[in-house]
Design an enzyme around this catalytic site. Structure first.
Site, PDB file in Angstrom:
ATOM      1  N   GLU A  44       0.667  -0.748  -0.078  1.00  0.00           N
ATOM      2  CA  GLU A  44       0.518  -0.273   0.073  1.00  0.00           C
ATOM      3  C   GLU A  44       0.627   1.120  -0.075  1.00  0.00           C
ATOM      4  O   GLU A  44       1.740   1.144   1.071  1.00  0.00           O
ATOM      5  CB  GLU A  44      -1.008  -0.332   0.910  1.00  0.00           C
ATOM      6  N   GLU A  69       4.708   4.674   4.191  1.00  0.00           N
ATOM      7  CA  GLU A  69       4.162   5.710   3.924  1.00  0.00           C
ATOM      8  C   GLU A  69       5.704   6.603   4.755  1.00  0.00           C
ATOM      9  O   GLU A  69       6.773   6.249   4.962  1.00  0.00           O
ATOM     10  CB  GLU A  69       3.693   6.243   5.336  1.00  0.00           C
ATOM     11  N   ASN A  96      10.094   7.079   0.569  1.00  0.00           N
ATOM     12  CA  ASN A  96       9.495   7.987  -0.406  1.00  0.00           C
ATOM     13  C   ASN A  96       9.089   6.421  -1.398  1.00  0.00           C
ATOM     14  O   ASN A  96       9.927   6.652  -2.391  1.00  0.00           O
ATOM     15  CB  ASN A  96      10.024   9.002  -0.900  1.00  0.00           C
ATOM     16  N   ASP A 118      -3.303  12.296  -2.312  1.00  0.00           N
ATOM     17  CA  ASP A 118      -3.058  13.544  -2.433  1.00  0.00           C
ATOM     18  C   ASP A 118      -4.200  13.896  -4.027  1.00  0.00           C
ATOM     19  O   ASP A 118      -2.510  13.324  -5.180  1.00  0.00           O
ATOM     20  CB  ASP A 118      -1.764  13.932  -2.122  1.00  0.00           C
ATOM     21  N   THR A 191     -10.787   2.983   4.960  1.00  0.00           N
ATOM     22  CA  THR A 191      -9.098   3.492   5.360  1.00  0.00           C
ATOM     23  C   THR A 191      -9.478   4.144   5.995  1.00  0.00           C
ATOM     24  O   THR A 191     -11.538   4.468   5.936  1.00  0.00           O
ATOM     25  CB  THR A 191      -8.249   4.309   4.686  1.00  0.00           C
ATOM     26  N   GLU A 192      -8.947   4.837   6.822  1.00  0.00           N
ATOM     27  CA  GLU A 192     -10.017   5.768   7.811  1.00  0.00           C
ATOM     28  C   GLU A 192      -9.963   7.521   7.127  1.00  0.00           C
ATOM     29  O   GLU A 192     -11.429   7.921   8.247  1.00  0.00           O
ATOM     30  CB  GLU A 192      -8.292   6.667   9.059  1.00  0.00           C
ATOM     31  N   TYR A 193      -9.230   7.632   6.260  1.00  0.00           N
ATOM     32  CA  TYR A 193     -10.543   8.614   5.149  1.00  0.00           C
ATOM     33  C   TYR A 193     -12.021   8.381   5.165  1.00  0.00           C
ATOM     34  O   TYR A 193     -12.306   9.319   4.505  1.00  0.00           O
ATOM     35  CB  TYR A 193      -8.771   9.120   4.795  1.00  0.00           C
ATOM     36  N   GLU A 194     -11.922   7.026   3.768  1.00  0.00           N
ATOM     37  CA  GLU A 194     -12.563   6.299   3.837  1.00  0.00           C
ATOM     38  C   GLU A 194     -14.097   7.020   4.496  1.00  0.00           C
ATOM     39  O   GLU A 194     -15.223   7.226   4.420  1.00  0.00           O
ATOM     40  CB  GLU A 194     -12.680   5.302   3.354  1.00  0.00           C
TER      41      GLU A 194
END
Length: 213
Positions: A44, A69, A96, A118, A191-194
């Site tokens: 991921e 990450e 990265n 992003d 995901t948390e954002y989802e």
């Protein structure tokens, strides 16, 4: 969104080499040696706080996972999830995404997950988008033949751009949903954002694409 700096993050990551691989370049071409079992590897890119990668590893013990990450202050939360879960089939890398070739060789990876990346909406930032052609070339260089990319976002503009980018690169589109949470797709791990975006009423877009031989 501004990240809260955690000056102790590096020390915390260093304390758990069984989860946060300290010298990932040494495993290039032989990632099976980093895990208990030799099985397919999924990564991921932009794992954030680690909910997705942890839950995927729980649900699919026959797959090895790596969460990538860049930000240490975010990765420590993912680490805490792994410590609690004690999963043998997931690792974390603090690297990265642009440097993937330093750490992975051709045929190392079977699938790449891109979740709520992003969107970099300004045209001058196009090359930073994780679905830009240069990134697609990068993923292809570390993947098996017919490797897959699974992509989710709440950003319609990024989704439309990505579909065009995938098509222009010659990828085969195998699945698409313009409203994931109101579709018949099963087994979705949020995901948390989802979770946050869907609770706000945002539509979630998802697609799966495959590299051609």
């Amino acid at each position: 969104m501004r990240l809260r700096n955690k000056p102790w993050a590096q020390e915390r990551l260093d304390q758990y080499p069984q989860y946060v691989v300290p010298n990932p370049e040494s495993y290039k071409g032989r990632w099976n040696e980093a895990f208990d079992r030799n099985q397919p590897l999924h990564i991921e890119v932009g794992t954030g706080k680690g909910r997705f990668i942890t839950e995927m590893a729980k649900a699919n013990p026959e797959i090895n996972y790596i969460g990538i990450e860049l930000y240490k202050s975010v990765l420590v939360t993912a680490l805490d999830r792994l410590i609690e879960a004690e999963l043998p089939n997931v690792k974390l890398l603090n690297i990265n995404a642009a440097d993937l070739q330093k750490y992975f060789a051709k045929n190392d990876v079977s699938r790449v997950y891109l979740n709520f990346s992003d969107p970099w909406p300004k045209k001058r930032h196009e090359k930073r988008r994780l679905t830009y052609k240069d990134f697609l070339k990068l993923y292809e260089s570390i993947m098996v033949d017919e490797g897959e990319i699974h992509f989710k976002t709440d950003n319609q503009g990024l989704f439309e751009y990505s579909l065009i980018s995938f098509s222009a690169y010659g990828l085969l589109l195998t699945y698409i949903s313009l409203d994931l949470h109101n579709s018949d797709f099963t087994g979705n791990i949020m995901t948390e954002y989802e979770e946050k975006f869907s609770q706000q009423g945002n539509r979630i877009y998802r697609c799966e694409v495959k590299f051609r031989k």
